[in-house]
Design a protein around this motif. Structure first.
Motif, PDB file in Angstrom:
ATOM      1  N   UNK A 384     -27.216  68.521 -17.578  1.00 41.59           N
ATOM      2  CA  UNK A 384     -26.311  68.579 -18.722  1.00 41.59           C
ATOM      3  C   UNK A 384     -26.228  70.006 -19.260  1.00 41.59           C
ATOM      4  N   UNK A 385     -27.360  70.699 -19.264  1.00 41.02           N
ATOM      5  CA  UNK A 385     -27.367  72.097 -19.698  1.00 41.02           C
ATOM      6  C   UNK A 385     -26.521  72.954 -18.763  1.00 41.02           C
ATOM      7  N   UNK A 386     -26.621  72.710 -17.453  1.00 42.74           N
ATOM      8  CA  UNK A 386     -25.845  73.484 -16.476  1.00 42.74           C
ATOM      9  C   UNK A 386     -24.354  73.221 -16.649  1.00 42.74           C
ATOM     10  N   UNK A 387     -23.978  71.944 -16.758  1.00 45.41           N
ATOM     11  CA  UNK A 387     -22.557  71.613 -16.947  1.00 45.41           C
ATOM     12  C   UNK A 387     -22.010  72.256 -18.226  1.00 45.41           C
ATOM     13  N   UNK A 388     -22.780  72.172 -19.297  1.00 44.69           N
ATOM     14  CA  UNK A 388     -22.333  72.735 -20.575  1.00 44.69           C
ATOM     15  C   UNK A 388     -22.248  74.251 -20.492  1.00 44.69           C
ATOM     16  N   UNK A 389     -23.215  74.858 -19.809  1.00 46.54           N
ATOM     17  CA  UNK A 389     -23.196  76.309 -19.601  1.00 46.54           C
ATOM     18  C   UNK A 389     -21.933  76.719 -18.850  1.00 46.54           C
ATOM     19  N   UNK A 390     -21.617  76.012 -17.776  1.00 41.76           N
ATOM     20  CA  UNK A 390     -20.422  76.322 -16.997  1.00 41.76           C
ATOM     21  C   UNK A 390     -19.148  76.080 -17.796  1.00 41.76           C
ATOM     22  N   UNK A 391     -19.229  75.148 -18.734  1.00 44.26           N
ATOM     23  CA  UNK A 391     -18.084  74.856 -19.589  1.00 44.26           C
ATOM     24  C   UNK A 391     -17.938  75.876 -20.704  1.00 44.26           C
ATOM     25  N   UNK A 392     -18.976  76.703 -20.921  1.00 44.13           N
ATOM     26  CA  UNK A 392     -18.933  77.708 -21.981  1.00 44.13           C
ATOM     27  C   UNK A 392     -19.434  77.207 -23.321  1.00 44.13           C
ATOM     28  N   UNK A 393     -19.986  75.998 -23.349  1.00 49.23           N
ATOM     29  CA  UNK A 393     -20.513  75.415 -24.585  1.00 49.23           C
ATOM     30  C   UNK A 393     -22.008  75.732 -24.662  1.00 49.23           C
ATOM     31  N   UNK A 394     -22.341  76.929 -25.152  1.00 52.45           N
ATOM     32  CA  UNK A 394     -23.727  77.377 -25.144  1.00 52.45           C
ATOM     33  C   UNK A 394     -24.589  76.605 -26.145  1.00 52.45           C
ATOM     34  N   UNK A 395     -23.989  76.111 -27.216  1.00 56.16           N
ATOM     35  CA  UNK A 395     -24.767  75.328 -28.186  1.00 56.16           C
ATOM     36  C   UNK A 395     -25.263  74.041 -27.547  1.00 56.16           C
ATOM     37  N   UNK A 396     -24.365  73.334 -26.850  1.00 54.15           N
ATOM     38  CA  UNK A 396     -24.763  72.097 -26.178  1.00 54.15           C
ATOM     39  C   UNK A 396     -25.742  72.391 -25.049  1.00 54.15           C
ATOM     40  N   UNK A 397     -25.498  73.478 -24.322  1.00 54.12           N
ATOM     41  CA  UNK A 397     -26.403  73.848 -23.224  1.00 54.12           C
ATOM     42  C   UNK A 397     -27.803  74.132 -23.752  1.00 54.12           C
ATOM     43  N   UNK A 398     -27.883  74.852 -24.871  1.00 46.97           N
ATOM     44  CA  UNK A 398     -29.193  75.183 -25.436  1.00 46.97           C
ATOM     45  C   UNK A 398     -29.918  73.931 -25.907  1.00 46.97           C
ATOM     46  N   UNK A 399     -29.204  73.018 -26.534  1.00 43.79           N
ATOM     47  CA  UNK A 399     -29.820  71.777 -27.002  1.00 43.79           C
ATOM     48  C   UNK A 399     -30.405  70.989 -25.827  1.00 43.79           C
ATOM     49  N   UNK A 400     -29.606  70.836 -24.767  1.00 45.11           N
ATOM     50  CA  UNK A 400     -30.059  70.055 -23.614  1.00 45.11           C
ATOM     51  C   UNK A 400     -31.250  70.717 -22.928  1.00 45.11           C
ATOM     52  N   UNK A 401     -31.194  72.030 -22.727  1.00 40.20           N
ATOM     53  CA  UNK A 401     -32.280  72.699 -22.029  1.00 40.20           C
ATOM     54  C   UNK A 401     -33.540  72.767 -22.882  1.00 40.20           C
ATOM     55  N   UNK A 402     -33.373  72.929 -24.174  1.00 37.89           N
ATOM     56  CA  UNK A 402     -34.532  72.929 -25.074  1.00 37.89           C
ATOM     57  C   UNK A 402     -35.240  71.581 -25.044  1.00 37.89           C
ATOM     58  N   UNK A 403     -34.465  70.496 -25.039  1.00 38.82           N
ATOM     59  CA  UNK A 403     -35.055  69.162 -24.951  1.00 38.82           C
ATOM     60  C   UNK A 403     -35.795  68.986 -23.621  1.00 38.82           C
ATOM     61  N   UNK A 404     -35.202  69.458 -22.530  1.00 41.29           N
ATOM     62  CA  UNK A 404     -35.851  69.341 -21.228  1.00 41.29           C
ATOM     63  C   UNK A 404     -37.180  70.091 -21.215  1.00 41.29           C
ATOM     64  N   UNK A 405     -37.187  71.294 -21.784  1.00 46.48           N
ATOM     65  CA  UNK A 405     -38.412  72.083 -21.797  1.00 46.48           C
ATOM     66  C   UNK A 405     -39.483  71.449 -22.679  1.00 46.48           C
ATOM     67  N   UNK A 406     -39.071  70.848 -23.765  1.00 44.71           N
ATOM     68  CA  UNK A 406     -40.033  70.175 -24.641  1.00 44.71           C
ATOM     69  C   UNK A 406     -40.689  68.999 -23.908  1.00 44.71           C
ATOM     70  N   UNK A 407     -39.902  68.244 -23.139  1.00 43.67           N
ATOM     71  CA  UNK A 407     -40.456  67.138 -22.361  1.00 43.67           C
ATOM     72  C   UNK A 407     -41.407  67.655 -21.283  1.00 43.67           C
ATOM     73  N   UNK A 408     -41.055  68.771 -20.652  1.00 49.83           N
ATOM     74  CA  UNK A 408     -41.910  69.340 -19.604  1.00 49.83           C
ATOM     75  C   UNK A 408     -43.245  69.809 -20.166  1.00 49.83           C
TER      76      UNK A 408
END
Length: 989
Positions: A384-408
């Motif tokens: 989801x972070x990659x798709x949002x990044x490619x879409x140019x939606x950095x806020x959504x990308x950051x939210x998704x990747x931050x959540x993934x890192x927190x789970x990791x």
């Protein structure tokens, strides 16, 4: 791209009940008025006949037989009797195998309640049914419930086995392993499935229904990032299955699907597509469009996406998702995987908005059903972070990747590669979102840990490790952040890490030997390098043999060779460490600085670096007095699609499904076919112009504009294309008016960025004192000669057509060089033995003019090769691994054959096959080809280039001039077509 894995549990139900049912004659009747002895005997005979059927091979026949058993049982026992519940339990297996998973669960729960009500005497039978429920619950993604029930079943099975070999115990171990795996406990799952395999091997003959249990181990290893172990286990599993199962049995499809997943991980999607389609075909032949076959369609879709076949991928993934939704429900794990692949395919087509919407739905479902640390919850957020990044939606990308890192962070250590990749991606997102300082800090911390992991792999002699591939992908995200932030020094360092290739390593290894000083030490280094390369080649051969279904004896022989090679590598490493521990890590480990590169360039030179990553393409143009850095939004997949289009347009023989992504093969055309309208009109000017625009934006063009000599270092699919065929957009492009890149620059392909600081050619020819040439092997009669030097899938070396033009070509080259020492071996003298026994360390120029083959061009050929005259103990194939064992000191190796710049068996990037082998053996500069070469074109280009080299001219410049003469003067029909003038590249250092 995420790695989807289809578990072998799709078939694990087969045999769970059928092989474990106790004899009904031992069952207690419901009352004294139960069935008579004769009736019980008849029922037992029917039950045994049904039990003997192979439920995995023909579930419809299995269902019919057990329905007959149940129907007869209903005449003996009253409705609701526990004995009837037990007989009907076999239909749970049939429901599952025929795709009605939700129906199987409903039936199992209903029958389980009846058995429970039957009292203690039916406890064993209740647990048998519970074992089936474990598999069904996993299929429907109820993993926590499945884990708990699986543990109970295993404990009961072990107690009941009384220490004897038991398929039931093996099935319980396997089901528990699957449940733990789906819950995210990989190590425990691997331990449990190994115990399942060990239990199955205790039998004198391995039972047929053990197949899915063996197939699970390589799946678990692959998903855990243990690629080498996964390849080895997949190979061993295929040999095991073929040892006790009939050809074409559906259980074989499970392991083939795993092999396809491994091929995808290795970056070989065309081969993955072939193998996964084979898995689908086997499953469909027995089950129709069941969940088993459909699960394998997901792998096919991923292989199609990786090749840029987005329309076909969308259709395949959508079909799979629709069938699974109907069969096992929208929330089942396999349905979610299919929908995820559908989102991937849609995103690849450019519709990221719809892809994001689908992925959000999938992630929401997984959040409801899976524990927080489950890998699918984490990787779903990554995507989801990659798709949002490619879409140019950095806020959504950051939210998704931050959540993934927190789970990791709650589960994985800081140095875990997936965690570091996520950190690098998050850093890139932060930089794009405006937090330059924070993003760079995060990226540099991740890069430091990536460097440490890469250094450990190198010190261990590991090559093409699954971890190494993941590490380089992580560097790609870090590079994106550095370029976006404008940090040239950091970006240049990261680009070198990301772009390291097997050809570049070959050069580094040769240089490590050259600078050793002590000949004995150099030989120790060489022996250790040879052992590592041999191990790599054997590992890849195992994978290829298993994928095509080679016989067990052949596969076992390679397995034995690999074990011996591993021992040799350990011994060579220990010997080198004892003598010179500082040399165990390969040379060239430290990246170059921009300053050192600028100082190494001559005034007429420019260096173009094109680093393709998952997210972007990074460009550097470097001269002695200037550095320009640029970024293109083109992703690796988009670049690969354009390269494939362009190569297919250049060579009409590049048929779809040729068996690899970029290594194209000739289809035995006549010379007339090469110059017909199909070839001329087939050139894809649009793809050429798009690639030109991507690689040469204004900042890059202005830096290299006045430099006559352009050194090129690229990676990924760009290494499979000669950049000479790129031309800017025109309104009316034709082959005659196109402004090819070769008109502006002398082009030199570098094996790696580090090659620019090596002792490179001075740009002029050198006095040649020794010339050694091999060609015109003794093959089929001259009357059968074809126009191209490629295999056309011939089945015997002797059947390959002769190349009559190669002998005069080599003799003309010899005259042009005028070397005092010359040896030209043709016909019966052009043998492997002659090459092996020659002292090639005295040769300045080494030339081959023959057929160039790729892995798979001949039956049993598992690596690239040059064709020699067969005879005696020689098979007539000088393979890449045999070339690597040669000792060379040649200034120049001329490879006037087909596909010599193409990928190797384990690496489809350019220069990874024959070219890499000669670089490793000691060849300093190469003339190599990217596709099938016409006899007359090969002779014209090679002779014209060498003639000027012999007169003291730069060979790269001489090649350019020969190409331009072909384009402008058209010395023979079709000469102006790129297929004829552009196949060769000069590889220099």
């Amino acid at each position: 791209m995420r790695k989807h894995v289809v578990l072998a549990v799709t078939m694990a139900m087969a045999g769970v009940l059928a092989t474990s049912a106790p004899a009904l004659s031992a069952a207690r009747p419901a009352s004294a008025a139960g069935p008579s002895p004769a009736e019980k005997a008849r029922l037992e005979k029917m039950r045994k006949a049904a039990d003997d059927l192979d439920e995995g091979a023909d579930p419809a026949a299995y269902r019919k037989a057990w329905e007959a058993v149940l129907a007869y049982g209903e005449t003996l026992y009253p409705a609701g009797h526990p004995e009837l519940a037990w007989l009907e339990g076999e239909l749970v297996t049939a429901d599952y195998l025929q795709g009605d998973v939700t129906g199987a669960l409903a039936r199992a729960e209903r029958l389980g309640a009846r058995l429970e009500a039957g009292g203690p005497e039916y406890r064993d039978r209740r647990m048998e049914l519970a074992n089936a429920q474990v598999v069904i619950l996993m299929t429907l993604s109820d993993h926590d419930r499945a884990r708990k029930l699986a543990a109970q079943v295993l404990e009961w099975r072990i107690a009941r086995s009384e220490g004897k070999p038991s398929s039931n115990v093996a099935a319980a171990y396997s089901n528990y392993a699957n449940a733990e795996f789906e819950f995210g406990n990989f190590d425990k799952a691997i331990e449990l499935v190994r115990k399942a395999n060990a239990e199955d091997r205790r039998h004198e003959t391995i039972p047929v229904n053990a197949a899915p249990r063996f197939a699970n181990l390589p799946v678990f290893l692959l998903q855990s990032g243990r690629l080498e172990e996964a390849i080895e286990e997949a190979r061993a599993t295929q040999a095991t299955l073929e040892g006790f199962m009939p050809k074409g049995h559906p259980y074989l499809a499970t392991n083939l699907n795993t092999l396809a997943r491994i091929l995808l991980t290795l970056g070989r999607p065309a081969e993955a597509e072939t193998v996964s389609r084979k898995a689908v075909d086997i499953a469909v032949a027995r089950f129709g469009q069941s969940q088993q076959a459909v699960s394998y369609m997901v792998t096919v879709a991923q292989a199609l996406i990786a090749q840029g076949k987005t329309d076909e991928a969308i259709a395949t993934a959508r079909q799979a998702a629709d069938i699974l939704t109907k069969g096992i429900g929208p929330d089942a794990q396999r349905t979610l995987m299919a929908r995820e692949s559908y989102a991937d395919a849609i995103a690849a087509s450019g519709d990221r908005e719809q892809a994001i919407a689908i992925l959000r739905e999938v992630n929401a479902t997984r959040d409801r059903k899976l524990p927080p640390f489950h890998r699918d919850r984490i990787t779903g957020r990554d995507q989801l972070a990659i798709f949002s990044f490619e879409q140019g939606d950095m806020a959504a990308a950051k939210t998704a990747q931050t959540e993934a890192q927190a789970l990791r962070r709650s589960t994985f250590p800081a140095e875990d590669i997936a965690n570091l990749t996520g950190e690098a991606r998050l850093g890139a997102i932060e930089v794009h979102g405006g937090d330059k300082a924070g993003g760079l800090k995060r990226v540099e911390a991740a890069a430091a840990l990536l460097d440490e992991r890469l250094a450990r792999l190198r010190a261990a002699g590991t090559r093409r490790s699954g971890l190494e591939l993941e590490i380089r992908a992580a560097y790609g995200w870090a590079l994106d952040a550095a370029v976006t932030a404008g940090d040239e020094a950091l970006a240049f360092r990261l680009a070198q890490r990301m772009m390291e290739s097997s050809a570049g390593r070959a050069v580094q290894e040769e240089e490590a030997r050259s600078v050793a000083g002590d000949p004995q030490l150099a030989e120790l280094i060489r022996e250790r390098q040879d052992a590592a390369i041999e191990l790599e080649a054997l590992l890849d051969r195992q994978l290829r043999l298993a994928g095509r279904g080679a016989d067990a004896a052949t596969i076992e022989a390679v397995a034995g060779q690999r074990k011996a090679a591993a021992v040799r590598l350990e011994q060579r490493t220990a010997a080198l460490a004892a003598r010179a521990p500082q040399l165990v890590a390969p040379a060239g480990s430290e990246p170059l600085t921009l300053e050192s590169v600028r100082e190494a360039l001559r005034s007429d030179e420019a260096l173009l670096i094109a680093g393709v990553s998952e997210s972007r393409t990074t460009l550097f143009a470097i001269t002695r007095d200037r550095v320009s850095m640029a970024m293109s939004p083109a992703t690796a997949q988009q670049i690969a699609t354009l390269v494939t289009r362009l190569r297919t347009g250049i060579s009409p023989q590049a048929a779809a499904g040729a068996g690899r992504s970029f290594a194209l093969r000739a289809a035995s055309p006549t010379r007339a076919a090469i110059s017909d309208d199909r070839t001329a009109t087939g050139f894809d000017f649009d793809a050429s112009a798009r690639l030109h625009d991507i690689l040469f934006p204004e900042a890059i063009r202005s830096t290299i504009a006045n430099r006559s000599r352009l050194l090129v270092a690229a990676n990924a699919s760009l290494t499979t294309l000669p950049l000479a065929v790129l031309a800017p957009q025109r309104s009316d492009p034709t082959l005659r008016n196109a402004h090819w890149l070769i008109r502006d620059h002398v082009l030199v392909t570098l094996p790696s960025i580090a090659s620019v600081t090596s002792a490179r050619s001075t740009g002029t020819g050198r006095k040649v004192h020794s010339f050694f040439a091999v060609g015109a092997p003794e093959l089929a009669p001259a009357g059968t000669a074809m126009a191209f030097r490629s295999a056309d899938m011939a089945r015997q070396v002797r059947d390959l057509p002769a190349l009559p033009a190669t002998e005069p070509e080599l003799r003309t080259v010899g005259r042009a060089l005028a070397a005092p020492e010359q040896s030209i071996l043709t016909g019966s003298r052009a043998t492997e033995q002659a090459i092996r026994t020659a002292d090639l360390t005295r040769t300045n120029v080494l030339a081959f003019a023959t057929h160039g083959l790729m892995a798979g061009d001949l039956d049993g050929l598992d690596e690239p090769a040059l064709v020699m005259t067969p005879g005696g103990s020689d098979d007539g194939l000088l393979t890449a691994s045999e070339i690597m064992r040669l000792r060379l000191a040649a200034d120049w190796v001329i490879l006037s054959a087909c596909n010599t710049a193409a990928g190797g068996s384990g690496d489809d990037s350019g220069l990874a096959g024959i070219a890499r082998a000669f670089l490793y053996a000691g060849g300093r500069n190469l003339l190599a080809s990217h596709w099938a070469v016409r006899d007359d074109a090969a002779a014209y280009l090679s002779v014209g280039t060498v003639r000027k080299y012999g007169r003291g001219e730069d060979p790269a410049r001489a090649l350019r001039e020969a190409m331009l003469r072909m384009i402008d003067k058209r010395p023979f029909e079709g000469a102006e077509q790129p297929v004829n003038w552009a196949p060769f590249v000069f590889v220099g250092r």
